[in-house]
Design an enzyme around this catalytic site. Structure first.
Site, PDB file in Angstrom:
ATOM      1  N   ASP A   1       0.856  -1.308   0.038  1.00  0.00           N
ATOM      2  CA  ASP A   1       0.008  -0.002   0.147  1.00  0.00           C
ATOM      3  C   ASP A   1       0.907   1.296   0.035  1.00  0.00           C
ATOM      4  O   ASP A   1       1.897   1.343   0.721  1.00  0.00           O
ATOM      5  CB  ASP A   1      -0.844   0.327   1.307  1.00  0.00           C
TER       6      ASP A   1
ATOM      7  N   HIS B   1       3.945  -2.274   2.989  1.00  0.00           N
ATOM      8  CA  HIS B   1       3.737  -0.980   2.792  1.00  0.00           C
ATOM      9  C   HIS B   1       5.012  -0.449   2.195  1.00  0.00           C
ATOM     10  O   HIS B   1       5.857  -0.923   2.698  1.00  0.00           O
ATOM     11  CB  HIS B   1       3.149  -0.073   3.903  1.00  0.00           C
TER      12      HIS B   1
END
Length: 273
Positions: free
Chosen positions: A76, A221
């Site tokens: 992400d 992430h």
């Protein structure tokens, strides 16, 4: 320097900041005759969509029922950009393609990184336009948000995203129904590296290698402190165990939910019977 991060599983402070609604039952003294009239009016005017409340809860895809050893790595991207090229380089060394869920604001700030991800063969998918709380948005606002971020991604990559990861990992029935109604598949995860908590590489590696199973979707992430350090060891473990690592669009089953596939109460996608 302190860096604000957007956790997918909100901490106590985030929870306290959210709006909480309580429904209180009240006993109303209504004459029997009036109550009967009201009940009749309710039956004759009740909107058809209310019956949907009794249906099974709508869920995104957390993982996929697979007999073969295949899984997906997802990243992400909602804040910094310190390590995007480093992640591309590491994945490239192991010939692995991943899925990056990016926020529209991030696309605007780092279009060169979005293009680099796409050029390297990685999927660039939607993580919303501004990382808003989707549970608080109307269906129209959700459509507008995903349309906007989709246009931003397509302008850089030439491809409109077909997958979506809800910000903060938040969703409810109306979010999932609206997203699927746009022809976009909502995606969660069943293995969380928790790298945004700045755990060391050994902890991140342990969480992933102990949690992965055939059909897993693993959450990382970009701009997480120790992910680039942990990633090579994770990839070596997965490949050494015989896993094929593919983008999410190649992991999930195609078709329509409820017709071609179903999703059980844990979020596992499986072929429809």
């Amino acid at each position: 320097m302190f860096k604000f991060r957007f956790p997918h599983k909100p901490n106590a402070k985030t929870k306290l900041a959210r709006r909480v609604f309580f429904v209180r039952k009240r006993t109303l003294a209504i004459p029997a005759g009036l109550a009967a009239v009201c009940a009749l009016c309710l039956i004759t005017t009740l909107p058809s969509y209310v019956s949907a409340a009794s249906t099974q809860r709508q869920l995104p895809i957390y993982c996929v029922q697979r007999e073969d050893k295949v899984c997906s790595l997802t990243f992400d991207a909602a804040w910094g950009n310190e390590d995007t090229q480093q992640l591309i380089d590491i994945l490239g060394r192991y010939h692995v393609k991943a899925t990056f869920f990016v926020v529209g604001d991030w696309v605007e700030k780092y279009p060169e990184s979005v293009k680099a991800l796409s050029d390297a063969g990685h999927e660039v998918m939607s993580h919303s336009d501004t990382h808003a709380h989707f549970n608080a948005l109307s269906a129209q606002e959700i459509v507008a948000d995903l349309t906007t971020v989709g246009e931003k991604i397509a302008a850089v990559t030439g491809k409109t995203p077909t997958l979506f990861r809800p910000p903060f990992g938040e969703y409810d029935d109306h979010v999932i129904a609206t997203v699927r109604g746009m022809g976009i598949e909502p995606i969660q995860w069943d293995v969380d590296s928790l790298d945004w908590k700045d755990y060391d590489a050994a902890t991140i590696t342990k969480r992933v290698t102990e949690g992965v199973q055939p059909g897993s979707i693993i959450l990382f992430h970009n701009a997480a402190l120790h992910t680039p350090e942990a990633l090579p060891g994770i990839l070596e473990y997965l490949l050494g165990e015989g896993y094929q690592v593919v983008p999410v669009s190649q992991l999930i089953l195609p078709g329509t939910c409820g017709t071609d596939y179903t999703i059980d109460h844990t979020g596992r996608q499986m072929p429809a019977e």
